[in-house]
Design a protein around this motif. Structure first.
Motif, PDB file in Angstrom:
ATOM      1  N   UNK A   1      22.836   9.699   4.683  1.00  0.00           N
ATOM      2  CA  UNK A   1      22.783   8.268   5.036  1.00  0.00           C
ATOM      3  C   UNK A   1      24.111   7.590   4.684  1.00  0.00           C
ATOM      4  N   UNK A   2      24.581   7.810   3.472  1.00  0.00           N
ATOM      5  CA  UNK A   2      25.814   7.136   3.056  1.00  0.00           C
ATOM      6  C   UNK A   2      27.051   7.781   3.707  1.00  0.00           C
ATOM      7  N   UNK A   3      26.974   9.096   3.977  1.00  0.00           N
ATOM      8  CA  UNK A   3      28.106   9.780   4.623  1.00  0.00           C
ATOM      9  C   UNK A   3      28.354   9.161   5.999  1.00  0.00           C
ATOM     10  N   UNK A   4      27.256   8.894   6.716  1.00  0.00           N
ATOM     11  CA  UNK A   4      27.392   8.321   8.059  1.00  0.00           C
ATOM     12  C   UNK A   4      28.069   6.953   8.002  1.00  0.00           C
ATOM     13  N   UNK A   5      27.792   6.216   6.946  1.00  0.00           N
ATOM     14  CA  UNK A   5      28.443   4.910   6.804  1.00  0.00           C
ATOM     15  C   UNK A   5      29.879   5.071   6.327  1.00  0.00           C
ATOM     16  N   UNK A   6      30.120   6.088   5.469  1.00  0.00           N
ATOM     17  CA  UNK A   6      31.475   6.296   4.933  1.00  0.00           C
ATOM     18  C   UNK A   6      32.467   6.646   6.051  1.00  0.00           C
ATOM     19  N   UNK A   7      32.023   7.406   7.057  1.00  0.00           N
ATOM     20  CA  UNK A   7      32.987   7.814   8.093  1.00  0.00           C
ATOM     21  C   UNK A   7      33.417   6.648   8.985  1.00  0.00           C
ATOM     22  N   UNK A   8      32.689   5.547   8.934  1.00  0.00           N
ATOM     23  CA  UNK A   8      33.132   4.371   9.708  1.00  0.00           C
ATOM     24  C   UNK A   8      34.453   3.847   9.144  1.00  0.00           C
ATOM     25  N   UNK A   9      34.657   4.103   7.840  1.00  0.00           N
ATOM     26  CA  UNK A   9      35.869   3.594   7.181  1.00  0.00           C
ATOM     27  C   UNK A   9      36.960   4.662   7.269  1.00  0.00           C
ATOM     28  N   UNK A  10      37.491   4.827   8.464  1.00  0.00           N
ATOM     29  CA  UNK A  10      38.413   5.933   8.713  1.00  0.00           C
ATOM     30  C   UNK A  10      39.824   5.642   8.217  1.00  0.00           C
ATOM     31  N   UNK A  11      40.521   6.703   7.887  1.00  0.00           N
ATOM     32  CA  UNK A  11      41.949   6.597   7.546  1.00  0.00           C
ATOM     33  C   UNK A  11      42.646   7.824   8.121  1.00  0.00           C
ATOM     34  N   UNK A  12      43.955   7.772   8.259  1.00  0.00           N
ATOM     35  CA  UNK A  12      44.698   8.972   8.675  1.00  0.00           C
ATOM     36  C   UNK A  12      45.771   9.234   7.623  1.00  0.00           C
ATOM     37  N   UNK A  13      46.296  10.461   7.578  1.00  0.00           N
ATOM     38  CA  UNK A  13      47.304  10.774   6.551  1.00  0.00           C
ATOM     39  C   UNK A  13      48.528   9.871   6.648  1.00  0.00           C
ATOM     40  N   UNK A  14      48.803   9.314   7.851  1.00  0.00           N
ATOM     41  CA  UNK A  14      49.997   8.467   7.959  1.00  0.00           C
ATOM     42  C   UNK A  14      49.737   7.048   7.466  1.00  0.00           C
ATOM     43  N   UNK A  15      48.526   6.768   7.027  1.00  0.00           N
ATOM     44  CA  UNK A  15      48.247   5.462   6.428  1.00  0.00           C
ATOM     45  C   UNK A  15      47.531   4.491   7.347  1.00  0.00           C
ATOM     46  N   UNK A  16      47.294   4.876   8.613  1.00  0.00           N
ATOM     47  CA  UNK A  16      46.520   3.986   9.495  1.00  0.00           C
ATOM     48  C   UNK A  16      45.091   3.939   8.974  1.00  0.00           C
ATOM     49  N   UNK A  17      44.445   2.798   9.107  1.00  0.00           N
ATOM     50  CA  UNK A  17      43.072   2.736   8.600  1.00  0.00           C
ATOM     51  C   UNK A  17      42.255   1.643   9.278  1.00  0.00           C
ATOM     52  N   UNK A  18      40.958   1.747   9.111  1.00  0.00           N
ATOM     53  CA  UNK A  18      40.019   0.786   9.684  1.00  0.00           C
ATOM     54  C   UNK A  18      40.293  -0.622   9.178  1.00  0.00           C
ATOM     55  N   UNK A  19      40.912  -0.716   7.997  1.00  0.00           N
ATOM     56  CA  UNK A  19      41.116  -2.039   7.405  1.00  0.00           C
ATOM     57  C   UNK A  19      42.135  -2.841   8.186  1.00  0.00           C
ATOM     58  N   UNK A  20      43.221  -2.167   8.635  1.00  0.00           N
ATOM     59  CA  UNK A  20      44.310  -2.920   9.255  1.00  0.00           C
ATOM     60  C   UNK A  20      44.288  -2.879  10.784  1.00  0.00           C
ATOM     61  N   UNK A  21      43.574  -1.911  11.373  1.00  0.00           N
ATOM     62  CA  UNK A  21      43.622  -1.798  12.843  1.00  0.00           C
ATOM     63  C   UNK A  21      42.469  -2.544  13.488  1.00  0.00           C
TER      64      UNK A  21
END
Ligand SMILES: CCC/C=C/C(=O)SCCNC(=O)CCNC(=O)[C@H](O)C(C)(C)COP(=O)([O-])OP(=O)([O-])OC[C@H]1O[C@@H](n2cnc3c(N)ncnc32)[C@H](O)[C@@H]1OP(=O)([O-])[O-]
Length: 721
Positions: free
Chosen positions: A267-287
Motif C-alpha cells: 500500500x505505501x510502496x504504491x504511494x511512494x513511487x508517485x514521488x519519483x526522482x532521477x539520478x540527475x536530480x529531477x523530481x516530482x517536487x520541481x517538475x
C-alpha cells in the motif's frame, strides 16, 4: 458542540482523517462530554474537509506502540448512547471509518461519497465489530461481498443495500443535524445493530459453502479473504458478543501472519513511487506536468487498441492512426468492440462512456492530423528501424511542445530519441497487455528526457487509473530485465528433468496468477523467438559451429526455439508448452508429445535427468529474479526496492500478499538468498544470472539491514567512489 441540542463531533486528522490514537481519544472524549451534558439531546459525527474517515491509521498496525486505546469499545460506546447519534458521511468512510458509522444509529451520505471495508486488501479484517454489524444491517450475501473484496461502494448503491438511511445532494452535515433533531426522543433499540438478528436465508448453509469456494478461488493463497469469510460466518452462528470475540481472534491471526505486513508495505510502496526522482536530480517536487487535451496512438495492434481504449475511458480525445486503410479498418473494429464491452461494464456502475463522437475518437491514416496533439504514443511492432522512422516523421509533424512516447518493452529509448529533433520530449511508456486492463505503466526516461516529460507521463498514468513507475533506460527496463533470468531458469529446469506443469504449479502455489509456461503460451512463443533471432542468438545469422546449448560462453537453452521451429507458438497455434483444445484455445493440458520431445532432447544432449524438488524450483526461479533486482538498484535504474515491487505486483502477477520480490527477499533474509545463489552458481558456473550481485553481497556484509535502509548503503558506496 453544534447549534441547539445537537452536539457535533468532527473527526480531524488530515489528509484522510485516519483514526490515530489521538483521533480516537478525541472521539471518546467528545462522546463522553455529549453524554454528560444534559443540554445535548443528540450527537452528529462527521469528518473534517469533506471526508468522513479512511479508517485506522495503517502505519499503526506495525508500530510497537500499537496497544492502547481500541476502536471496538468506542464504537460500542456510540451504539449504547442514550442520545441518538447520526453519521454524516462525506467523501469516504472506509474501514474503521465505516465501522464508526455502523455504530451510529443513523447514517446519511452525500451522493458522491464512497464506503467500504477495505481491510482485506491490507491483509486484515474489519476488526472493530464490522464483520458482526454489517451482516445484521444488509444481510449476509451483500456483507460478505463487501468484506471479502474490500470494494468501494458508491452512495447510491449503499442506499439500495440499506447501508445508509438517506443520500443527499446538498450539505450532508446540515441534513444530518436536521435528522438528529427529528429523531430526538424516538426509541433507539431498533437502531442498535448489535441487537438485531442476522437476516435469515432459506439456504444459508449451502450459500456459505458455495461462497467459501469462490472466496478461496479468488484468494490465490492470500489468507485475509478466507478469515473475513469465517468472521461473517460466525455472525450467522453466534451471539453478537461471541461473534466479536471470534472476530478478534481471527484479526490477531491476520495481524501476525506476515501477509498483512506485506500488503501494508505494498500500500505505501504504491504511494511512494508517485514521488519519483532521477539520478540527475529531477523530481516530482520541481517538475510540473503539461495538460494533455488531445493524444494520438500510432499502430492499432493488440497494444495500440488497448491504449486507445484506456485514453477514451479517461476522457482524453484520441487520434488513432494506422499505416494503411486495411489495418485501420481492422483496428477500428477491434477498438469499437473493446469500447462497447467497457461501456457495458461501466453502465452497470451507472456511468456512461461516450466514444461515437469523432471529436473524441478519430481514426486516420493521415500523419498530418497529428499536428495539434499534445502527446503521441507510438505502439508499432518492436523493431528499431521502424520506430526510428516513425519518430523522425512525428518530430517533424507534431507541434514543438508535443510529448513523443514509445510503447516498447525493451528497446533503447536514447536510440529512438536520436531520430528526432527533440530528444527531451521523448519518453518510454511501457504498457502491459491488455493495456486497458493492466494497471502498470513503466515510464522510462532517456539521457535527454526532460523532467516535464516525466511529470506529464506520470500524470497520464494517473488519468488512465494506472500506477506509473519511473525507471531508467536499459535492456528490458526493470520488469522484463528481472523476468529474463526467471524464465531462463524455468527452461533450464526443464532440461534438467522437470516438466512445465510441475514448474507452473510451484509458482502458482506460491501465488502467481499464472506460471511461466502458461504465461509464455498465452503471450506467444514467437515474440521471444523473433527477439532472439534479432539478437543473433538463433536462426540464420547464428555462426556455423555454435554449440547448441551455449552462446557467448554462457549456458543457453534452444528449447523455446525448437518449439517455434515445430510451429508451436502457444495458445494461438493450439500447441506450445501445453496442448489446447484448438488454435486459440485457453485450457492448458499437459502434452505427451512435449514430454517425449523433452526426453529425446535430454538423450541427444546427454543430460542426466534428475528429480527436482519444489524448493529448488522456487529458488532457482525467484532468486535470480531478485538478484537482477539488486543489480538494477545498484545501477540506479530504479530509485528504490519499492519501485521493483510495485512493478512486479501490478504488471507481472506477483502475489501482493508477498509484497513484491524485493520485499520477499527481505523477509527470507538476504544472507539466505545469497547463500542459495552461491550454491546454485557453483553448480551452474556458466549461468551469469545465478552469480550473486555485488550489492546483495554488500548488504549481507553490512548485517542484512531492513529494506527501507538499503539505498543508503548504495549512496555511501558511491560517495566513496
Ligand atoms: C482496528 C480495527 C480495524 C480497522 C481497520 C482499518 O480501518 S484499516 C484501514 C482501512 N482503510 C483503508 O484501507 C483505506 C486506505 N486508503 C485509501 O484507500 C486511499 O488512501 C483513500 C481512498 C482514502 C484516498 O485516496 P487518494 O488517492 O485520495 O489519496 P492517497 O491514497 O494518496 O492518500 C493520501 C495520503 O493519506 C495516507 N493514507 C490514506 N489512508 C490512510 C490510512 N488509513 N492510514 C494511514 N495513512 C493513510 C496515504 O498514505 C497518503 O499519504 P502520503 O503518501 O501523502 O504521505
Amino acid at each position: 458542540m453544534g447549534a441547539a441540542a445537537v452536539a457535533v463531533i468532527r473527526l480531524r486528522n488530515p489528509p484522510v482523517n485516519a483514526l490515530s490514537l489521538t483521533a480516537l481519544q478525541a472521539l471518546e472524549d467528545g462522546l463522553k462530554r455529549a453524554d454528560a451534558d444534559p443540554s445535548v439531546k443528540a450527537v452528529m459525527i462527521c469528518g473534517e474537509n469533506g471526508k468522513f474517515s479512511a479508517g485506522a491509521d495503517i502505519r499503526g498496525f506495525s508500530s510497537p506502540k500499537r496497544h492502547g486505546i481500541a476502536l471496538g469499545p468506542i464504537i460500542s460506546l456510540i451504539e449504547k448512547s442514550e442520545k441518538p447519534v447520526v453519521a454524516a458521511i462525506e467523501g469516504i468512510a472506509l474501514g474503521g471509518g465505516l465501522e464508526v458509522a455502523l455504530g451510529c444509529h443513523y447514517r446519511i451520505a452525500h451522493v458522491k461519497a464512497r464506503m467500504g471495508l477495505p481491510e482485506v486488501t491490507i491483509g486484515l479484517l474489519p476488526g472493530a465489530q464490522g464483520t458482526q454489524r454489517l451482516p445484521r444491517l444488509i444481510g449476509v450475501p451483500a456483507a460478505l461481498d463487501i468484506i471479502t473484496t474490500g470494494r468501494h461502494i458508491p452512495a447510491t448503491e449503499a442506499l439500495k443495500l440499506g447501508l445508509v438511511d438517506e443520500v443527499v445532494e446538498e450539505n450532508t452535515v446540515e441534513a444530518a443535524i436536521r435528522l438528529a433533531n427529528k429523531v430526538i426522543g424516538q426509541p433507539l433499540g431498533p437502531r442498535r445493530l448489535s441487537l438485531k438478528p442476522v437476516p435469515k436465508l432459506p439456504n444459508m448453509e449451502a450459500f456459505l459453502r458455495e461462497a467459501l469456494v469462490k472466496v478461496k478461488k479468488q484468494a490465490h493463497g492470500c489468507l485475509a479473504p478466507e478469515l473475513c469469510f469465517q468472521a461473517v460466518k460466525a455472525a450467522t452462528e453466534q451471539t453478537f458478543a461471541d461473534g466479536v470475540r471470534k472476530e478478534q481472534e481471527l484479526f490477531n491471526i491476520l495481524l501476525t501472519s506476515g501477509q498483512a505486513q506485506a500488503l501494508q508495505y505494498a500500500f505505501f510502496a504504491e504511494r511512494a513511487v508517485q514521488k519519483w526522482t532521477t539520478p540527475s536530480g529531477a523530481s516530482w517536487k520541481s517538475a510540473s506536468p503539461q495538460p494533455i487535451h488531445k493524444a494520438a496512438v500510432i499502430g492499432l495492434g493488440t497494444m495500440g487498441r488497448g491504449i486507445v481504449t484506456s485514453l477514451v475511458k479517461a476522457n482524453i480525445p484520441v487520434v488513432a492512426l494506422e499505416q494503411n486503410l486495411e489495418y485501420l479498418n481492422m483496428g477500428r473494429k477491434a477498438v469499437m468492440l473493446l469500447l462497447e464491452r467497457e461501456a457495458m461494464k461501466m453502465e452497470q456502475g451507472a456511468q456512461t462512456l461516450r466514444f461515437h463522437n469523432p471529436a473524441r475518437l478519430q481514426f486516420t491514416v493521415d500523419f498530418d492530423v497529428l499536428q495539434d496533439v499534445d502527446l503521441v504514443i507510438e505502439a508499432v511492432f518492436e523493431n528499431m528501424a521502424l520506430k526510428k522512422e516513425i519518430f523522425q516523421k512525428i518530430s517533424r509533424i507534431c507541434k514543438p511542445g508535443a510529448f513523443l512516447c514509445t510503447n516498447t518493452s525493451a528497446l533503447n529509448i536514447d536510440e529512438i530519441a536520436s531520430a528526432t529533433r527533440c530528444p527531451q520530449q521523448v519518453i518510454g511508456t511501457h504498457f502491459f497487455s491488455p493495456a486497458h486492463v493492466m494497471r502498470l505503466l513503466e515510464i522510462i526516461y532517456g539521457l535527454h528526457t526532460s523532467a516535464t516529460a516525466i511529470a506529464t507521463a506520470m500524470q497520464l498514468a494517473k488519468a488512465l487509473k494506472k500506477v506509473g513507475v519511473v525507471v531508467g533506460n536499459c535492456f528490458g527496463f526493470v520488469g522484463n530485465r528481472m523476468m529474463f533470468p526467471y524464465v531462463q531458469q524455468a527452461v533450464f529446469l526443464l532440461e534438467e528433468g522437470s516438466r512445465p506443469e510441475a514448474i507452473d504449479q510451484v509458482l502458482e502455489d506460491f501465488g502467481f496468477k499464472i506460471g511461466p509456461f502458461r504465461m509464455s503460451d498465452l503471450a506467444g512463443l514467437d515474440v521471444g523467438w523473433r527477439s532472439r533471432k534479432g539478437q543473433g542468438l538463433t536462426g540464420a545469422s547464428l555462426p556455423p559451429g555454435t554449440p547448441a546449448r551455449q552462446r557467448h560462453g554462457h549456458r543457453y537453452s534452444p528449447l523455446p526455439d525448437l518449439l517455434c521451429e515445430n510451429g508451436r507458438f502457444g495458445q494461438k497455434t493450439g500447441k506450445g508448452w501445453y496442448q489446447y483444445e484448438k488454435a486459440g484455445g485457453r485450457t492448458a493440458k499437459p502434452d505427451p508429445w512435449l514430454h517425449n520431445f523433452l526426453a529425446q532432447y535430454r538423450d541427444t544432449h546427454h543430460i542426466k535427468t534428475r528429480f527436482i524438488d519444489q524448493e529448488e524450483i522456487l529458488e532457482r526461479c525467484l532468486f535470480p529474479l531478485m538478484n537482477e533486482g539488486f543489480d538494477i538498484l545498484a545501477e540506479g535504474i530504479a530509485s528504490g526496492p519499492e519501485h521493483l515491487d510495485v512493478i512486479y505486483i501490478n504488471g507481472y502477477g506477483w502475489p501482493k500478499h508477498r509484497g513484491g520480490p524485493m520485499f520477499h527477499a527481505s523477509t527470507i533474509g538476504l544472507p539466505r538468498v545469497l547463500a542459495k545463489l552461491q550454491k546454485y552458481s557453483e553448480a551452474h558456473p556458466d549461468v551469469p544470472g545465478l552469480r550473486p550481485s555485488a550489492f546483495l553481497k554488500k548488504l549481507v556484509a553490512m548485517g542484512n539491514p531492513p529494506l527501507k535502509d538499503w539505498m543508503s548503503y548504495l549512496s555511501r558506496q558511491s560517495n566513496k567512489l
